[in-house]
Design a protein around this motif. Structure first.
Motif, PDB file in Angstrom:
ATOM      1  N   VAL A 112       0.880  -1.174   0.000  1.00  0.00           N
ATOM      2  CA  VAL A 112       0.000   0.000   0.000  1.00  0.00           C
ATOM      3  C   VAL A 112       0.921   1.228   0.000  1.00  0.00           C
ATOM      4  N   PRO A 113       1.318   1.703  -1.175  1.00  0.00           N
ATOM      5  CA  PRO A 113       2.275   2.803  -1.228  1.00  0.00           C
ATOM      6  C   PRO A 113       1.731   4.127  -0.685  1.00  0.00           C
ATOM      7  N   ASP A 114       0.422   4.347  -0.805  1.00  0.00           N
ATOM      8  CA  ASP A 114      -0.162   5.601  -0.339  1.00  0.00           C
ATOM      9  C   ASP A 114      -1.537   5.306   0.249  1.00  0.00           C
ATOM     10  N   ASN A 115      -1.650   5.351   1.579  1.00  0.00           N
ATOM     11  CA  ASN A 115      -2.926   5.054   2.235  1.00  0.00           C
ATOM     12  C   ASN A 115      -4.037   6.010   1.803  1.00  0.00           C
ATOM     13  N   ARG A 134       5.254  -2.936  -9.024  1.00  0.00           N
ATOM     14  CA  ARG A 134       6.219  -1.959  -9.556  1.00  0.00           C
ATOM     15  C   ARG A 134       5.522  -0.790 -10.236  1.00  0.00           C
ATOM     16  N   MET A 135       4.307  -1.016 -10.747  1.00  0.00           N
ATOM     17  CA  MET A 135       3.552   0.089 -11.348  1.00  0.00           C
ATOM     18  C   MET A 135       3.080   1.056 -10.261  1.00  0.00           C
ATOM     19  N   LEU A 136       2.619   0.521  -9.136  1.00  0.00           N
ATOM     20  CA  LEU A 136       2.144   1.374  -8.048  1.00  0.00           C
ATOM     21  C   LEU A 136       3.281   2.036  -7.284  1.00  0.00           C
ATOM     22  N   PHE A 137       4.389   1.350  -7.203  1.00  0.00           N
ATOM     23  CA  PHE A 137       5.507   1.806  -6.378  1.00  0.00           C
ATOM     24  C   PHE A 137       6.802   1.603  -7.172  1.00  0.00           C
ATOM     25  N   PRO A 138       7.055   2.469  -8.179  1.00  0.00           N
ATOM     26  CA  PRO A 138       8.175   2.238  -9.093  1.00  0.00           C
ATOM     27  C   PRO A 138       9.552   2.233  -8.427  1.00  0.00           C
ATOM     28  N   GLU A 139       9.656   2.839  -7.258  1.00  0.00           N
ATOM     29  CA  GLU A 139      10.953   2.899  -6.588  1.00  0.00           C
ATOM     30  C   GLU A 139      11.357   1.572  -5.955  1.00  0.00           C
ATOM     31  N   ILE A 140      10.417   0.652  -5.810  1.00  0.00           N
ATOM     32  CA  ILE A 140      10.696  -0.608  -5.126  1.00  0.00           C
ATOM     33  C   ILE A 140      11.592  -1.497  -5.981  1.00  0.00           C
ATOM     34  N   THR A 141      12.572  -2.100  -5.329  1.00  0.00           N
ATOM     35  CA  THR A 141      13.503  -3.013  -6.010  1.00  0.00           C
ATOM     36  C   THR A 141      13.396  -4.390  -5.365  1.00  0.00           C
ATOM     37  N   ASP A 142      14.003  -5.362  -6.004  1.00  0.00           N
ATOM     38  CA  ASP A 142      14.009  -6.710  -5.428  1.00  0.00           C
ATOM     39  C   ASP A 142      14.727  -6.715  -4.084  1.00  0.00           C
ATOM     40  N   THR A 143      15.763  -5.905  -3.950  1.00  0.00           N
ATOM     41  CA  THR A 143      16.492  -5.793  -2.685  1.00  0.00           C
ATOM     42  C   THR A 143      15.584  -5.230  -1.590  1.00  0.00           C
ATOM     43  N   ASP A 144      14.782  -4.225  -1.934  1.00  0.00           N
ATOM     44  CA  ASP A 144      13.827  -3.655  -0.972  1.00  0.00           C
ATOM     45  C   ASP A 144      12.826  -4.714  -0.503  1.00  0.00           C
ATOM     46  N   LEU A 145      12.329  -5.496  -1.450  1.00  0.00           N
ATOM     47  CA  LEU A 145      11.373  -6.539  -1.094  1.00  0.00           C
ATOM     48  C   LEU A 145      12.001  -7.592  -0.189  1.00  0.00           C
ATOM     49  N   ALA A 187       0.043  -6.931  15.420  1.00  0.00           N
ATOM     50  CA  ALA A 187       1.281  -6.149  15.503  1.00  0.00           C
ATOM     51  C   ALA A 187       1.864  -5.856  14.127  1.00  0.00           C
ATOM     52  N   LEU A 188       1.689  -6.780  13.180  1.00  0.00           N
ATOM     53  CA  LEU A 188       2.273  -6.623  11.842  1.00  0.00           C
ATOM     54  C   LEU A 188       1.274  -6.117  10.805  1.00  0.00           C
ATOM     55  N   SER A 189       0.082  -5.725  11.242  1.00  0.00           N
ATOM     56  CA  SER A 189      -0.972  -5.363  10.288  1.00  0.00           C
ATOM     57  C   SER A 189      -0.585  -4.210   9.370  1.00  0.00           C
ATOM     58  N   SER A 190       0.304  -3.346   9.817  1.00  0.00           N
ATOM     59  CA  SER A 190       0.771  -2.251   8.976  1.00  0.00           C
ATOM     60  C   SER A 190       2.220  -1.924   9.325  1.00  0.00           C
ATOM     61  N   VAL A 191       3.125  -2.265   8.413  1.00  0.00           N
ATOM     62  CA  VAL A 191       4.549  -2.007   8.598  1.00  0.00           C
ATOM     63  C   VAL A 191       5.041  -1.289   7.349  1.00  0.00           C
ATOM     64  N   GLY A 192       5.309   0.005   7.473  1.00  0.00           N
ATOM     65  CA  GLY A 192       5.751   0.788   6.324  1.00  0.00           C
ATOM     66  C   GLY A 192       4.699   0.787   5.233  1.00  0.00           C
ATOM     67  N   ALA A 193       5.111   0.440   4.025  1.00  0.00           N
ATOM     68  CA  ALA A 193       4.192   0.416   2.885  1.00  0.00           C
ATOM     69  C   ALA A 193       3.484  -0.930   2.758  1.00  0.00           C
ATOM     70  N   PHE A 194       3.638  -1.804   3.752  1.00  0.00           N
ATOM     71  CA  PHE A 194       3.040  -3.128   3.706  1.00  0.00           C
ATOM     72  C   PHE A 194       1.917  -3.240   4.723  1.00  0.00           C
ATOM     73  N   SER A 195       0.888  -3.996   4.352  1.00  0.00           N
ATOM     74  CA  SER A 195      -0.199  -4.270   5.297  1.00  0.00           C
ATOM     75  C   SER A 195      -0.627  -5.718   5.120  1.00  0.00           C
ATOM     76  N   LEU A 196      -1.301  -6.233   6.137  1.00  0.00           N
ATOM     77  CA  LEU A 196      -1.792  -7.605   6.089  1.00  0.00           C
ATOM     78  C   LEU A 196      -3.307  -7.593   5.980  1.00  0.00           C
ATOM     79  N   GLY A 197      -3.829  -8.501   5.180  1.00  0.00           N
ATOM     80  CA  GLY A 197      -5.269  -8.677   5.076  1.00  0.00           C
ATOM     81  C   GLY A 197      -5.791  -9.411   6.298  1.00  0.00           C
ATOM     82  N   ASP A 198      -7.064  -9.747   6.272  1.00  0.00           N
ATOM     83  CA  ASP A 198      -7.681 -10.476   7.380  1.00  0.00           C
ATOM     84  C   ASP A 198      -7.050 -11.853   7.543  1.00  0.00           C
ATOM     85  N   LEU A 199      -7.141 -12.369   8.770  1.00  0.00           N
ATOM     86  CA  LEU A 199      -6.631 -13.711   9.043  1.00  0.00           C
ATOM     87  C   LEU A 199      -7.530 -14.765   8.407  1.00  0.00           C
TER      88      LEU A 199
END
Length: 174
Positions: free
Chosen positions: A13-16, A46-57, A80-92
């Motif tokens: 989620v690059p931009d909430n 990569r279309m949503l977040f062009p700056e992301i690289t394989d190293t970043d992932l 605790a991990l539901s939202s970390v930086g540009a990453f989020s987790l869906g429902d369990l």
């Protein structure tokens, strides 16, 4: 022996504010650790977040794995991990593996990735050839010697005779 695992879909989620997200993979909550699996095709990410690289992932997966490797329940780690930086987790969600074989676990992971993560274009099945309707219209227009888009029909043809097919319609009109 059957074992049930909790999982969540890992999203970028690059931009909430815009609310755009793309499913990257799945996070499986195991006893005292998490298993993060990414999909193979990351084109949309990569279309949503062009700056992301394989190293970043790889770095993000490492951080998630370290943060998730604590002695808490699946629900607590998910929260605790539901939202970390540009990453989020869906429902369990959960899935069950009926035996201890690694292949059984892997087949469940593969099914989750196929279900929740974008498939490559080559995996998308497209219809082949013309549809049956197009073929029937072409046959009908050939027997009537008219354009398929022609709005005029012979008065003796009814909707009922058209439903029976062009050949039956031709027989009824003679």
């Amino acid at each position: 022996m059957a074992h049930t695992f909790d999982f969540a879909v890992l999203r970028l989620v690059p931009d909430n504010a815009r609310g755009e997200s793309v499913n990257l993979g799945v996070v499986v909550f195991r006893d005292g650790e998490i298993d993060v699996r990414l999909g193979k095709v990351l084109t949309r990410a990569r279309m949503l977040f062009p700056e992301i690289t394989d190293t970043d992932l790889e770095s993000a997966v490492g951080i998630l794995s370290r943060l998730g490797s604590v002695a808490l329940s699946s629900r607590e780690r998910h929260s605790a991990l539901s939202s970390v930086g540009a990453f989020s987790l869906g429902d369990l969600g959960s899935f069950t593996v009926n035996d201890e074989r690694p292949e059984s676990y892997q087949s469940q992971i593969d099914m989750l990735l196929a279900t929740f993560v974008v498939a490559p274009r080559s995996a998308i099945v497209r219809a082949k050839g013309p549809s049956r309707l197009a073929t029937e219209v072409r046959k009908f227009s050939a027997t009537r010697r008219c354009s398929p888009l022609s709005a005029t029909l012979e008065p003796s043809l009814s909707i009922r005779s058209l439903r029976n097919g062009p050949y039956r319609a031709a027989q009824h009109s003679s």
